[in-house]
Design a protein around this motif. Structure first.
Motif, PDB file in Angstrom:
ATOM      1  N   UNK A 189      10.704   5.384  -9.538  1.00 19.20           N
ATOM      2  CA  UNK A 189      11.385   4.315 -10.080  1.00 19.20           C
ATOM      3  C   UNK A 189      12.251   3.638  -9.225  1.00 19.20           C
ATOM      4  N   UNK A 190      13.166   4.309  -8.664  1.00 14.67           N
ATOM      5  CA  UNK A 190      14.291   3.643  -7.672  1.00 14.67           C
ATOM      6  C   UNK A 190      13.652   2.890  -6.650  1.00 14.67           C
ATOM      7  N   UNK A 191      12.704   3.499  -5.988  1.00 13.35           N
ATOM      8  CA  UNK A 191      11.967   2.577  -5.113  1.00 13.35           C
ATOM      9  C   UNK A 191      11.388   1.567  -5.498  1.00 13.35           C
ATOM     10  N   UNK A 192      10.792   1.503  -6.829  1.00 13.39           N
ATOM     11  CA  UNK A 192      10.303   0.476  -7.207  1.00 13.39           C
ATOM     12  C   UNK A 192      11.066  -0.675  -7.732  1.00 13.39           C
ATOM     13  N   UNK A 193      12.326  -0.145  -7.998  1.00 18.97           N
ATOM     14  CA  UNK A 193      13.312  -1.260  -8.529  1.00 18.97           C
ATOM     15  C   UNK A 193      14.094  -2.068  -7.387  1.00 18.97           C
ATOM     16  N   UNK A 214       0.665  -1.261  -0.069  1.00 21.51           N
ATOM     17  CA  UNK A 214       0.149  -0.222  -0.117  1.00 21.51           C
ATOM     18  C   UNK A 214       0.694   1.268   0.093  1.00 21.51           C
ATOM     19  N   UNK A 215       2.007   1.183  -0.178  1.00 19.36           N
ATOM     20  CA  UNK A 215       3.177   2.483  -0.324  1.00 19.36           C
ATOM     21  C   UNK A 215       2.637   3.252  -1.398  1.00 19.36           C
ATOM     22  N   UNK A 216       2.480   4.633  -1.102  1.00 20.86           N
ATOM     23  CA  UNK A 216       2.366   5.686  -1.769  1.00 20.86           C
ATOM     24  C   UNK A 216       3.532   6.629  -2.322  1.00 20.86           C
ATOM     25  N   UNK A 217       3.531   6.851  -3.697  1.00 20.31           N
ATOM     26  CA  UNK A 217       4.699   7.616  -3.730  1.00 20.31           C
ATOM     27  C   UNK A 217       4.101   8.976  -4.080  1.00 20.31           C
ATOM     28  N   UNK A 218       4.796  10.068  -3.647  1.00 15.94           N
ATOM     29  CA  UNK A 218       4.262  11.549  -3.689  1.00 15.94           C
ATOM     30  C   UNK A 218       4.497  11.761  -5.306  1.00 15.94           C
ATOM     31  N   UNK A 219       3.757  12.841  -5.847  1.00 17.45           N
ATOM     32  CA  UNK A 219       3.647  13.163  -6.952  1.00 17.45           C
ATOM     33  C   UNK A 219       4.740  14.049  -7.291  1.00 17.45           C
ATOM     34  N   UNK A 220       5.358  13.911  -8.703  1.00 16.96           N
ATOM     35  CA  UNK A 220       6.622  14.808  -8.924  1.00 16.96           C
ATOM     36  C   UNK A 220       8.044  14.260  -8.601  1.00 16.96           C
TER      37      UNK A 220
END
Length: 280
Positions: A24-28, A12-18
């Motif tokens: 992308x780094x976090x997803x990798x 459920x982690x959310x990434x702030x817009x912008x």
């Protein structure tokens, strides 16, 4: 379930817009983490299907399918005959074997390196090839007052070290260039920096049976090395003797190399190597 072995991923982690780069780094990183968890699950359970793995990770089956596909393509997992189940693949076994082999090699070599260092009064190292570097896995320091600043784990350039020359002496042409790259860095005025000269040097190493360097990595440093072979005859390590030029002049090379070759051969025999007997 395997309890503490695998921690569930927070989906459920959310990434702030912008923050596209951070996203992308976090997803990798998350993908790598999940892939490692897949390996842990298979290691703990022996085998598992996509659904089972997805349940353990708390993610959708499509996510696991993508991870497993990548791992399978690289040999980290393999599919069992009864489709739907996966287990750890040969790549994991190979990597584990390499680690065990390195430890066994170090264990088999330390006492002999210690004795040789005491005998010749210089620093003795055992190195293996990793990428384009020679990595020291064993070190023994002689009783002389001046010692070299070397340590286990140090990486040295192959073309500028006696150990490195031994480790790649059977490589030629494209294989050698692919291993070392197009540019050979210079460290002193004596460093070999072109492939024509390096290949000529390696041919001499093969003929002579050992390699040497005269102030090629550091000014005032001399070294020589002999090959350690395994049960297949492959060079798996290099045993080197190194010391300051004033204490280890070229006039000593033949004498020291003879001892290095003997000890390297003894270490090789511990690995199953049987030297060829000259019956002529």
């Amino acid at each position: 379930m395997i309890g503490d072995t695998v921690q569930r991923v927070n989906t459920g982690e959310e990434i702030e817009p912008g923050q596209e780069g951070d996203r992308r780094s976090g997803a990798a990183v998350q993908s790598v983490d999940r892939a490692l968890m897949v390996l842990e699950i298979l290691g703990a359970q022996g085998s598992a299907g996509i659904t089972e793995i997805a349940d353990e990770l708390g993610v959708h089956k499509s996510t696991v399918s993508r991870l497993v596909a990548v791992l399978e393509a690289r040999g980290f997992v393999e599919q069992l005959a009864d489709r739907g189940k996966y287990r750890l693949g040969f790549t994991v076994v190979r990597l584990a074997g390499a680690t065990v082999a390195g430890r066994d090699l170090a264990k088999a070599s330390q006492a002999r390196c210690d004795a040789l260092a005491e005998e010749v009064g210089e620093t003795v190292n055992l190195a293996i090839l990793e990428g384009d570097r020679a990595i020291n896995i064993v070190e023994a320091t002689g009783p002389a007052g001046v010692s070299l600043r070397t340590w286990v784990g140090q990486a040295s350039p192959v073309h500028a070290t006696s150990s490195g020359k031994v480790l790649v002496c059977e490589m030629v042409g494209a294989e050698l260039r692919e291993r070392l790259g197009e540019k050979l860095d210079s460290f002193t005025d004596n460093t070999i920096t072109n492939y024509v000269k390096l290949e000529r040097e390696l041919a001499e190493v093969r003929e002579r049976g050992w390699a040497y360097t005269v102030e090629e990595l550091e000014t005032g440093l001399h070294a020589l090395a002999a090959p350690v072979r395994d049960n297949t005859g492959k060079i798996v390590a290099a045993l080197s003797i190194s010391g300051p030029a004033y204490r280890m002049p070229e006039a000593r090379f033949a004498e020291l190399a003879a001892r290095a070759c003997v000890v390297a051969g003894e270490i090789g025999m511990r690995l199953g190597y049987l030297p060829r007997i000259n019956r002529s």
